[in-house]
Motif scaffolding. Structure first.
Motif, mmCIF file in Angstrom:
data_model
loop_
_atom_site.group_PDB
_atom_site.id
_atom_site.type_symbol
_atom_site.label_atom_id
_atom_site.label_comp_id
_atom_site.label_asym_id
_atom_site.label_seq_id
_atom_site.Cartn_x
_atom_site.Cartn_y
_atom_site.Cartn_z
ATOM 1 N N ASN A 1 0.816 -1.215 0.000
ATOM 2 C CA ASN A 1 0.000 0.000 0.000
ATOM 3 C C ASN A 1 0.852 1.268 0.000
ATOM 4 O OD1 ASN A 1 -2.383 -1.441 0.038
ATOM 5 N ND2 ASN A 1 -2.748 -1.197 2.223
ATOM 6 N N GLY A 2 1.956 1.234 0.748
ATOM 7 C CA GLY A 2 2.866 2.380 0.790
ATOM 8 C C GLY A 2 3.459 2.664 -0.575
ATOM 9 N N ALA B 1 0.950 14.055 7.987
ATOM 10 C CA ALA B 1 0.295 14.229 6.675
ATOM 11 C C ALA B 1 0.271 12.908 5.917
ATOM 12 C CB ALA B 1 1.021 15.294 5.863
ATOM 13 N N PHE B 2 1.378 12.155 6.009
ATOM 14 C CA PHE B 2 1.429 10.850 5.341
ATOM 15 C C PHE B 2 0.393 9.899 5.945
ATOM 16 C CE2 PHE B 2 2.783 6.416 5.416
ATOM 17 C CZ PHE B 2 2.838 6.143 4.047
ATOM 18 N N LYS B 3 0.316 9.877 7.284
ATOM 19 C CA LYS B 3 -0.635 8.985 7.955
ATOM 20 C C LYS B 3 -2.079 9.314 7.546
ATOM 21 C CE LYS B 3 0.229 7.847 12.362
ATOM 22 N NZ LYS B 3 0.619 8.023 13.773
ATOM 23 N N ALA B 4 -2.372 10.600 7.428
ATOM 24 C CA ALA B 4 -3.729 11.036 7.034
ATOM 25 C C ALA B 4 -4.032 10.628 5.591
ATOM 26 C CB ALA B 4 -3.855 12.543 7.198
ATOM 27 N N TYR C 1 -2.644 8.164 3.901
ATOM 28 C CA TYR C 1 -2.752 6.700 3.859
ATOM 29 C C TYR C 1 -4.143 6.265 4.324
ATOM 30 C CZ TYR C 1 -1.483 1.771 4.553
ATOM 31 O OH TYR C 1 -1.424 0.394 4.498
ATOM 32 N N LYS C 2 -4.600 6.858 5.428
ATOM 33 C CA LYS C 2 -5.909 6.478 5.982
ATOM 34 C C LYS C 2 -7.038 6.841 5.017
ATOM 35 C CE LYS C 2 -8.368 5.809 10.161
ATOM 36 N NZ LYS C 2 -8.266 5.745 11.616
ATOM 37 N N ALA C 3 -6.921 8.001 4.371
ATOM 38 C CA ALA C 3 -7.950 8.433 3.419
ATOM 39 C C ALA C 3 -8.010 7.471 2.233
ATOM 40 C CB ALA C 3 -7.653 9.846 2.933
ATOM 41 N N LYS D 1 -8.534 3.478 4.143
ATOM 42 C CA LYS D 1 -9.522 3.327 5.229
ATOM 43 C C LYS D 1 -8.985 2.517 6.414
ATOM 44 C CE LYS D 1 -12.507 5.405 2.524
ATOM 45 N NZ LYS D 1 -11.554 6.134 1.708
ATOM 46 N N GLN D 2 -7.678 2.596 6.608
ATOM 47 C CA GLN D 2 -7.050 1.964 7.781
ATOM 48 C C GLN D 2 -5.750 2.707 8.079
ATOM 49 O OE1 GLN D 2 -6.708 -1.889 5.780
ATOM 50 N NE2 GLN D 2 -4.497 -1.805 6.035
ATOM 51 N N ASP D 3 -5.194 2.471 9.275
ATOM 52 C CA ASP D 3 -3.957 3.166 9.648
ATOM 53 C C ASP D 3 -2.752 2.515 8.989
ATOM 54 O OD1 ASP D 3 -5.086 5.116 11.366
ATOM 55 O OD2 ASP D 3 -5.338 3.586 12.927
#
Length: 377
Positions: free
Chosen positions: A50-51, A290-293, A295-297, A300-302
C-alpha cells in the motif's frame, strides 16, 4: 451528408491518434514489490504494498519528466509468502516482466537469496529486511532503507540495560534469518552491557505452543525475554507468559512493533511488551502526520510499520531518475549511492555497502493494543 460523416471520421481518427501518440510518448517504469501477501504475515506485506502504491499513484497524478518524456509508473506486486523458495519464484517473475526497480523483500530469509537473482539481472533493490548479511554480499544496486539487525537488536539491549536496569535476561529465536540475526545482536550487546543471558531457546516461525521453553525460562527468574521472530508467534507467546504467571517483559525487534501484535495478543499485550523499530517517531517527523492522514484516506485503515519506508523507497527511485535524467538502473544507482533523499521516515544516504549512514531506532511499547513510541535511540 457523406462529407459530414467523413469529416467526423477524420476528426475522430485524429483525436485517437493524438491520444495514443501522447500515451506513446510516456516512458513506462515498472516498480516491483515482493512481500508476504498471504499467510500469517500478510498484514505486513499488504501494508508495505500500500505504501508503494500510494507513491506510484502520486507520481502518476503529477508526472515527472525524464529525457523529455513523462514517466508512467506501474506497480507489479508478487506474493513471496515470506518463504525463500517462493521469493526466488517471485523475483524471477518480476525480472521476466522487465522490472528494474524493486521495493522489498520484507523478510531477510527471502532477501538474501533473491538479491543475487536481482543483482544478476541488473535490478535495483530497496529492502527493509534487516539481516546484516544482506548488504555484506557487495551488490552495488542493493540499498537497505532501514536499520539493520545490529542496530535493532543492540539498541533494544542498551535500552533494557540502561533505562530498565535489567540484569538477567533470556533469548528465544525462531531460526529464520531475521529472528536469528536480531537475537544474536541483542545477546552480544546484552553481555557487553553487563547483563546475564540466562538462556537461549529456539522455536520456529510456524509454532504456536511455547509452554515448554517458557517454563524452562521461568525457573531462571529472568526479567525479560527477547524474542527474535514475528508477531504471529510473539502474540501467543506473550499470552502463554501471562498464563504461566511469568512477569518478565517480552522484548523484540520491528516485526512485533505492529498493531497486529495487539490484535492477536489482546489484553496480554501492554507495557509488558517493548520493541525496537528503525526510523524516527513518525508523528514527530515533519511530513509524518500528513502521510498517515493520506494513507488512511486512501486505504480506510492506519499505516502500519513500514508503509512510509516503502513510499519513501519508491519516491527515492523517482527522484534519482530525475537527477540522473535517465531510467537506466546503473545511472540511477550511482545517484542514490552518492546523494541523499529526504523522505518521510528518514533521510536516505548510504555507505559503500548500501546501509543507511544514519538510521535512528525508536523503542515502542503498547497501549490499547497499539504500538506507542517511548524514545528514539
Amino acid at each position: 451528408m457523406n462529407l459530414k460523416h467523413s469529416v467526423k471520421h477524420i476528426a475522430a481518427a485524429t483525436a485517437l491518434m493524438a491520444a495514443t501518440g501522447a500515451y506513446a510518448q510516456d516512458t513506462v517504469v515498472k516498480i516491483g514489490h515482493s512481500g508476504p501477501l498471504s499467510g500469517a504475515q500478510a498484514f505486513s506485506g499488504k501494508d508495505n504494498e500500500n505504501g508503494a502504491r500510494l507513491a506510484v499513484e502520486e507520481l502518476n497524478a503529477k508526472p515527472i519528466t525524464v529525457g523529455g518524456k513523462k514517466l508512467k509508473f506501474e506497480l507489479l506486486s508478487e506474493d513471496d509468502q515470506g518463504d525463500p523458495k517462493a521469493g526466488m519464484a517471485a523475483a524471477q517473475k518480476l525480472i521476466d516482466n522487465g522490472v528494474k526497480y524493486v521495493v522489498g523483500p520484507y523478510n531477510s530469509g527471502v532477501a538474501i537469496p533473491s538479491s543475487r537473482a536481482y543483482n544478476d539481472a541488473g535490478v535495483l533493490v530497496a529492502t527493509i529486511a534487516t539481516n546484516p548479511k544482506i548488504t555484506q554480499q557487495g551488490y552495488k544496486g542493493l540499498f537497505r532503507v532501514n536499520a539493520s539487525d545490529s542496530q535493532l537488536g543492540s539498541k533494544m539491549a542498551l535500552y533494557a540495560a540502561n533505562e530498565l536496569k535489567f540484569k538477567n535476561v533470556a533469548v528465544i529465536d525462531d531460526r529464520t534469518a531475521f529472528g536469528q540475526g536480531v537475537a544474536e545482536e541483542f545477546k552480544k550487546q546484552a553481555k557487553a552491557s553487563g547483563m546475564t543471558v540466562a538462556g537461549h531457546e529456539f522455536t520456529t516461525d510456524k509454532a504456536f505452543d511455547f509452554n515448554a521453553i517458557l517454563t524452562k525460562l521461568k525457573n531462571k527468574k529472568v526479567e525479560a525475554i527477547f524474542f527474535g521472530g514475528y508477531a504471529p508467534q510473539a502474540a501467543p507467546m506473550v499470552r502463554q507468559m501471562k498464563q504461566l504467571g511469568i512477569t518478565a517483559k517480552l522484548l523484540g525487534g520491528d516485526t512485533i512493533c505492529t498493531a497486529e501484535m495487539g490484535k492477536l495478543g489482546g489484553d496480554a499485550v501492554g507495557d509488558n511488551v517493548l520493541c525496537s523499530q528503525g526510523g524516527a517517531i513518525l508523528d514527530k517527523a515533519t511530513s509524518g502526520p500528513a502521510f498517515k492522514a493520506k494513507y488512511k484516506a486512501r486505504y480506510k485503515q492506519d499505516a502500519d510499520v513500514y508503509a512510509a519506508s516503502y513510499y519513501d523507497a519508491t519516491m527515492m527511485y523517482a527522484q534519482a531518475m530525475q537527477k540522473a535524467n535517465s531510467i537506466d538502473p546503473q545511472k540511477v544507482a550511482a545517484v542514490i549511492g552518492s546523494g541523499s533523499y529526504k523522505g518521510i521516515a528518514g533521510t536516505y544516504a548510504f555507505d559503500e555497502r548500501g546501509d543507511m549512514k544514519q538510521s535512528p531506532v525508536t523503542i515502542f511499547t503498547f497501549k490499547g493494543g497499539q504500538p506507542v513510541p517511548l524514545t528514539s535511540y
